[in-house]
Each structure stands twice: as C-alpha cells, then as structure tokens.
Design an enzyme around this catalytic site. Structure first.
Site, PDB file in Angstrom:
ATOM      1  N   LYS A 109     112.535  57.098  10.530  1.00 36.97           N
ATOM      2  CA  LYS A 109     111.569  56.792   9.794  1.00 36.97           C
ATOM      3  C   LYS A 109     110.664  57.563  10.061  1.00 36.97           C
ATOM      4  O   LYS A 109     110.204  58.328  10.783  1.00 36.97           O
ATOM      5  CB  LYS A 109     111.015  55.270   9.395  1.00 36.97           C
ATOM      6  N   ARG A 167     107.302  39.727   9.034  1.00 35.26           N
ATOM      7  CA  ARG A 167     106.594  40.890   8.224  1.00 35.26           C
ATOM      8  C   ARG A 167     107.467  41.100   7.126  1.00 35.26           C
ATOM      9  O   ARG A 167     107.421  41.095   6.154  1.00 35.26           O
ATOM     10  CB  ARG A 167     106.543  41.442   8.831  1.00 35.26           C
ATOM     11  N   TYR A 209      79.103  67.664  18.331  1.00 32.74           N
ATOM     12  CA  TYR A 209      78.756  67.286  18.068  1.00 32.74           C
ATOM     13  C   TYR A 209      77.406  65.728  17.604  1.00 32.74           C
ATOM     14  O   TYR A 209      78.274  65.219  19.298  1.00 32.74           O
ATOM     15  CB  TYR A 209      79.637  66.583  15.843  1.00 32.74           C
TER      16      TYR A 209
HETATM   17  C1  PLP Z   1     110.065  51.190  13.279  1.00 31.26           C
HETATM   18  C2  PLP Z   1     111.695  49.925  13.353  1.00 31.26           C
HETATM   19  C3  PLP Z   1     112.773  49.638  14.226  1.00 31.26           C
HETATM   20  C4  PLP Z   1     112.557  51.428  15.219  1.00 31.26           C
HETATM   21  O1  PLP Z   1     111.563  51.313  16.601  1.00 31.26           O
HETATM   22  P1  PLP Z   1     111.395  51.339  17.965  1.00 31.26           P
HETATM   23  O2  PLP Z   1     110.433  50.575  18.574  1.00 31.26           O
HETATM   24  O3  PLP Z   1     110.487  52.733  18.151  1.00 31.26           O
HETATM   25  O4  PLP Z   1     112.434  51.924  18.715  1.00 31.26           O
HETATM   26  C5  PLP Z   1     113.558  49.538  14.214  1.00 31.26           C
HETATM   27  N1  PLP Z   1     113.707  48.450  13.545  1.00 31.26           N
HETATM   28  C6  PLP Z   1     112.892  48.010  12.445  1.00 31.26           C
HETATM   29  C7  PLP Z   1     112.625  47.275  11.391  1.00 31.26           C
HETATM   30  C8  PLP Z   1     111.711  48.808  12.658  1.00 31.26           C
HETATM   31  O5  PLP Z   1     110.643  48.757  11.947  1.00 31.26           O
END
Ligand code: PLP
Length: 339
Positions: free
Chosen positions: A33, A128, A238
């Site tokens: 992702k 979530r 800055y």
């Molecule tokens: C992002 C995500 C993962 C991968 O998690 P990592 O901590 O990057 O290994 C796996 N499952 C879900 C549901 C996620 O949102």
C-alpha cells in the site's frame, strides 16, 4: 544535477521478504500500500513476484491499477478498505479481492458482484476497521477467500492486547473453513500462534522496525550545492535559528520538507559524510538543508541521510515520528534507481 538520489536495494527487499517468509513458516504475502511504502509499488511488486510472492495487499482499490499492470492477471490483490460505493467496476476490471469490513459492505458486494471473490476483515479490538464480534455471524464468511484481522500493539511483544486480540480472533473464526490471517510485521515476530494461514508483512520488507534483522533497503544521498564559512555570531537559516560561537563551515544541501524531510527534523537530524556524522544546522527549508560540516577535512559532493549509516527508524526518532512516516513521505523529486 541538484536532485537527491534515492536508491532502492531490491535484493535487500527480497532478502527481507525471504527472512519474514521463513519466520512465518512459508506463509508470507506482501503489503505494498501507499505506493509500496513510498518506494514505488511497481518496482517493489515486480521484485517480490520474482521471489515467489503470489498475494499482495493495498489500502484502496485505485492503488491496484499500477500493480495489476505490473503483476499480470494471476497474483491475488486484496484491498483493506473493502468494497466502497462505486468500487464495483474497478474491483471487477482488475480482479481485486475486497476485504469486506461491515455488514453493509457485504450486502453491497453481494448485490453488485455476486460471484466475485471477497475476504472478510474482523475487528478484534483495535476499533479501526472490520466487523465486530457482535455483528459477525459465521455465514458472512461463506465463500470468503480469507478472514483477517489486525493487531494494535504487535510492536510491543509484552502488550496484553496481543494475547487478547489473538483469543478474540480465535473465537470469532472457530469452525470457519476459510484461510485466516492476523499478523503484519510485528505479529509475524510474535511467533507461530499468530501466523495462521497467511502473514501480511509491510514495513519489515522495507527495512523498518520492529523487524530488527531487516537489511536496509533505502539509500538517500543529497547533493551539496554550496559551502560557506560562518563567523562567530552569525546565524544560519530561517528564523536565524542556528548560531555559532566558533568559526564554522556550513554545507547547503538540496532537499527539504517538500521532499518529505519533515520540518520536525530541524536541528535534530544527522547527515553523513561517509561514516562521519554531520548535524543539521537550523531549520529545514522547503528545498534546502543546512548542515554543519566544520569538522570535515574536505566536504564531499553529497551527504547521506538514509543508508547503512542511518536507518529510517533512527532518522524518524530524531524527528519524533516512526519509520513508516519517513518512508511514505519520501517525495517525488528524487532521482530513483534500483540498486
Ligand atoms: C499496513 C497494514 C499491514 C502491514 O503492516 P506492517 O506493520 O507495515 O507490517 C498489515 N495489515 C493491515 C491491515 C495493515 O493496515
């Protein structure tokens, strides 16, 4: 050329997947992702497919467009956000597997694409995403290719939520005749009780904590555009934010917060000339960093921000964030290449 150079070590990526796959008992998929955690989903997925990865995860259906084009028709692409209104076409066209998150999504999927594959995402305590125990009935998983949930505290092995979520997941999925998945990177490291039929590592593939044995995947080198001597009492950057009481030398480096080097790094991050640390001097600008190189005998053409000298997690700590945010913030101006 004034752009920074982001080098992505695909053999380190492959080694990290192999290591997590071994730790998972041969059950690892790959999470790509957010454009492969900022590194480029196309190049990442291609390299992982060559290692034998046949199942991938993205957050939203649109992320799968480039992925499907790279991977061809065979690998499974699961979508964490499930089946949103209007997603029917893209799910069908790209042959995606939505992970349905609510009774409403289940109804939508069955009405829109009755014979199309789907998985089910359960909420086992993170609050979530996913169907909660009170709303879940076993028949919802009939025909599902996968039933999954996600751990809230897997990066803290002793956290009681891990065991609590494991038990909830076991209870919710008892008797189901479907593949099950609970662990991301952190859960993979918690041991085989957490592995079920499939693990879903993301960050560990890209060299990040909590997979401490990960090989570094990213090297970021930034060109020095200009070097200047600064006299005692003069200030840099800055807000006149940095000053010196002794004669100093400042290198101005090409990259800034528009390239994902967040302003919270100001005065805190360290760059490297070879193995020699060089502290940031003053605030991060949009396109530039100023770096104290007073102690160097000669100033190199470029300084390294990420690499064997400094992991994404070390840099993240300096900026008060996590490696995930550093990686996914890496900007679009870098020249990118595979190493
Ligand atoms: C992002 C995500 C993962 C991968 O998690 P990592 O901590 O990057 O290994 C796996 N499952 C879900 C549901 C996620 O949102």
């Amino acid at each position: 050329m004034a752009t920074g150079h982001l080098s992505i070590d695909l053999s380190a990526l492959a080694d990290n997947w192999q290591a997590l796959n071994r730790l998972s008992g041969g059950k690892a998929a790959a999470v790509v992702k957010a454009n492969g955690y900022g590194l480029g989903a196309g190049r990442i997925a291609k390299a992982l497919a060559a290692e034998g990865v046949s199942e991938f995860f993205v957050a939203v259906a649109e992320e799968a467009t480039a992925l499907r084009a790279t991977l061809g028709p065979d690998p499974v692409i699961n979508v964490f956000s499930g089946h949103m209104a209007g997603d029917g076409q893209i799910i069908a066209d790209l042959n995606l597997t939505p992970l349905l998150n609510s009774p409403e999504q289940i109804a939508r999927h069955k009405a829109t694409l009755p014979d199309h594959p789907f998985g089910i995402q359960l909420d086992t305590g993170m609050n979530r995403l996913g169907i909660e125990a009170a709303d879940f009935t076993a028949d919802m998983a009939d025909g599902a290719t996968l039933v999954m949930s996600h751990l809230a505290c897997a990066d803290e092995p002793d956290h009681p939520a891990n065991d609590a979520q494991l038990k909830t997941f076991q209870n919710m999925t008892a008797g189901l005749n479907t593949r099950r998945s609970l662990a991301a990177t952190g859960g993979t490291l918690l041991g085989k009780d957490y592995h079920f039929d499939l693990t879903r590592p993301g960050i560990g593939l890209y060299g990040g904590a909590p997979f401490d044995a990960a090989k570094p995947v990213v090297t970021l080198t930034l060109p020095v555009i200009q070097t200047r001597d600064v006299a005692p009492g003069e200030t840099v950057g800055y807000g006149c934010g940095w000053t010196t009481s002794t004669p100093a030398k400042i290198a101005t480096v090409s990259a800034g917060y528009a390239d994902g080097l967040i302003r919270a790094m100001s005065d805190k991050a360290t760059l490297f000339a070879g193995d020699t640390p060089c502290p940031l001097a003053g605030r991060v600008s949009m396109d530039l960093l100023t770096v104290d190189v007073s102690h160097l005998e000669s100033v190199p053409d470029s300084l390294t921000l990420l690499g064997p000298q400094q992991s994404v997690d070390t840099l993240a700590e300096a900026a008060g964030t996590i490696g995930y945010e550093i990686l996914t913030s890496l900007g679009g101006r870098y020249a990118r290449s595979n190493a």
